[in-house]
Design a protein around this motif. Sequence first.
Motif, PDB file in Angstrom:
ATOM      1  N   VAL A 157       0.972  -1.270  -0.063  1.00 23.21           N
ATOM      2  CA  VAL A 157      -0.058  -0.061  -0.091  1.00 23.21           C
ATOM      3  C   VAL A 157       1.087   1.255   0.135  1.00 23.21           C
ATOM      4  CG1 VAL A 157      -1.708   1.256   1.578  1.00 23.21           C
ATOM      5  CG2 VAL A 157      -1.869  -1.177   1.252  1.00 23.21           C
ATOM      6  N   LEU A 158       1.770   1.154   0.692  1.00 27.20           N
ATOM      7  CA  LEU A 158       2.878   2.377   1.030  1.00 27.20           C
ATOM      8  C   LEU A 158       3.712   2.671  -0.461  1.00 27.20           C
ATOM      9  CD1 LEU A 158       4.164   2.141   4.582  1.00 27.20           C
ATOM     10  CD2 LEU A 158       2.469   3.549   3.760  1.00 27.20           C
ATOM     11  N   LEU A 162       3.672   5.773  -2.713  1.00 25.55           N
ATOM     12  CA  LEU A 162       4.515   6.674  -3.100  1.00 25.55           C
ATOM     13  C   LEU A 162       4.652   6.816  -4.596  1.00 25.55           C
ATOM     14  CD1 LEU A 162       7.080   7.958  -2.255  1.00 25.55           C
ATOM     15  CD2 LEU A 162       8.223   6.063  -2.144  1.00 25.55           C
ATOM     16  N   LEU A 163       4.602   5.943  -5.284  1.00 21.35           N
ATOM     17  CA  LEU A 163       4.389   5.802  -6.723  1.00 21.35           C
ATOM     18  C   LEU A 163       3.587   6.953  -7.486  1.00 21.35           C
ATOM     19  CD1 LEU A 163       5.065   2.201  -7.844  1.00 21.35           C
ATOM     20  CD2 LEU A 163       6.694   4.055  -7.822  1.00 21.35           C
ATOM     21  N   GLY A 164       2.432   6.795  -6.650  1.00 21.22           N
ATOM     22  CA  GLY A 164       1.269   7.551  -7.043  1.00 21.22           C
ATOM     23  C   GLY A 164       1.556   9.301  -7.059  1.00 21.22           C
ATOM     24  N   ALA A 165       2.208   9.346  -5.678  1.00 18.76           N
ATOM     25  CA  ALA A 165       2.616  10.704  -5.440  1.00 18.76           C
ATOM     26  C   ALA A 165       3.893  11.301  -6.345  1.00 18.76           C
ATOM     27  CB  ALA A 165       3.317  10.672  -3.825  1.00 18.76           C
ATOM     28  N   LEU A 166       4.772  10.393  -6.451  1.00 14.51           N
ATOM     29  CA  LEU A 166       5.721  10.754  -7.562  1.00 14.51           C
ATOM     30  C   LEU A 166       5.106  11.053  -8.856  1.00 14.51           C
ATOM     31  CD1 LEU A 166       8.619   8.314  -6.670  1.00 14.51           C
ATOM     32  CD2 LEU A 166       8.470  10.881  -6.144  1.00 14.51           C
ATOM     33  N   ALA A 167       4.173  10.199  -9.302  1.00 10.60           N
ATOM     34  CA  ALA A 167       3.395  10.617 -10.758  1.00 10.60           C
ATOM     35  C   ALA A 167       2.586  11.603 -10.583  1.00 10.60           C
ATOM     36  CB  ALA A 167       2.697   9.269 -10.834  1.00 10.60           C
ATOM     37  N   GLY A 178      -0.347  15.504  -3.595  1.00 14.84           N
ATOM     38  CA  GLY A 178      -1.457  15.015  -2.548  1.00 14.84           C
ATOM     39  C   GLY A 178      -2.524  14.237  -3.598  1.00 14.84           C
ATOM     40  N   ILE A 179      -3.023  14.488  -4.688  1.00  9.83           N
ATOM     41  CA  ILE A 179      -3.852  13.875  -5.352  1.00  9.83           C
ATOM     42  C   ILE A 179      -3.234  12.448  -5.907  1.00  9.83           C
ATOM     43  CG2 ILE A 179      -5.331  13.742  -7.360  1.00  9.83           C
ATOM     44  CD1 ILE A 179      -5.479  16.885  -7.053  1.00  9.83           C
ATOM     45  N   GLY A 180      -2.275  12.531  -6.543  1.00 10.22           N
ATOM     46  CA  GLY A 180      -1.482  11.273  -6.767  1.00 10.22           C
ATOM     47  C   GLY A 180      -0.939  10.181  -5.630  1.00 10.22           C
ATOM     48  N   GLY A 181      -0.780  10.900  -4.553  1.00 11.47           N
ATOM     49  CA  GLY A 181      -0.544   9.993  -3.346  1.00 11.47           C
ATOM     50  C   GLY A 181      -1.853   9.412  -2.928  1.00 11.47           C
ATOM     51  N   LEU A 182      -2.844  10.239  -2.692  1.00  6.10           N
ATOM     52  CA  LEU A 182      -4.117   9.684  -2.412  1.00  6.10           C
ATOM     53  C   LEU A 182      -4.545   8.544  -3.348  1.00  6.10           C
ATOM     54  CD1 LEU A 182      -6.574   9.623  -0.381  1.00  6.10           C
ATOM     55  CD2 LEU A 182      -7.272  11.581  -1.871  1.00  6.10           C
ATOM     56  N   ALA A 183      -4.547   8.744  -4.502  1.00  6.31           N
ATOM     57  CA  ALA A 183      -5.121   7.659  -5.676  1.00  6.31           C
ATOM     58  C   ALA A 183      -3.945   6.302  -5.580  1.00  6.31           C
ATOM     59  CB  ALA A 183      -4.819   8.396  -7.194  1.00  6.31           C
ATOM     60  N   GLY A 184      -2.707   6.718  -5.439  1.00 11.17           N
ATOM     61  CA  GLY A 184      -1.858   5.463  -5.074  1.00 11.17           C
ATOM     62  C   GLY A 184      -2.444   4.570  -3.793  1.00 11.17           C
ATOM     63  N   GLY A 190      -6.826  -1.413  -2.784  1.00  8.58           N
ATOM     64  CA  GLY A 190      -7.318  -2.420  -3.441  1.00  8.58           C
ATOM     65  C   GLY A 190      -6.531  -3.649  -3.685  1.00  8.58           C
ATOM     66  N   ALA A 191      -5.439  -3.399  -4.167  1.00 10.96           N
ATOM     67  CA  ALA A 191      -4.468  -4.626  -4.354  1.00 10.96           C
ATOM     68  C   ALA A 191      -4.291  -5.386  -3.336  1.00 10.96           C
ATOM     69  CB  ALA A 191      -3.312  -3.993  -4.802  1.00 10.96           C
TER      70      ALA A 191
END
Length: 205
Positions: A157-158, A162-167, A178-184, A190-191
């Motif tokens: 999950v973490l 982190l990948l979402g935040a970087l993206a 923030g948006i990318g991290g939350l989505a990640g 879910g995974a």
Amino acid sequence: MTPIFHLALARDWEAAQRAGTYTVSTRGRSLAEVGFIHASRADQWTGVRDRFYADVTEPMVLLRIDPALLDVPVVEEPPGPGASETFPHIYGPLPVRAVVRAIPLDRAAAAPPGPPEPSALLPDVPAAPGRPDAPRESFSRVYFREMFVNVTLLCVVLAVGLLGALAGHAVSDEGGVGIGGLAGVVVGIGAAVLLFRRRHGGRRA
């Protein structure tokens, strides 16, 4: 399938393991003499032990048998004329591979009459192949394995968060992290849930 049980002298079971089949019908009588092997359901074997094996001083084992592994018929029959209760009778040799657990009864034989808690004496844990009397997996080993799995899922999950935040940062400097991290994190949760369900669902099957 619901397991059935057979009380055996330890020396007879040891001989059966060497031969590959068990051919004792009941105490002092063979399959060839009787025509079938006496067996019991989970609520019956203690009564059989108390009635027919109470004076036995040598080691005994309780054989837990999976009927699905038998290649001979199992018939529910009364033990004699006029009896109303039925018992499972195995009409043929008992293959050693059909015995999923052999439980020593040295101590249980001296216990007061009455059925024990099934979960305490007859756990649903298969024996290792070729070792029907192998001990169960220890609680500490199960506990630490489950802790490791849960920590691994949390790391998933973490990492996805982190990948979402970087993206998100690469797309937009303002609010993207923030948006990318939350989505990640949402995707990671879910995974993790999917992996958890697949793992434990596979165990129940």
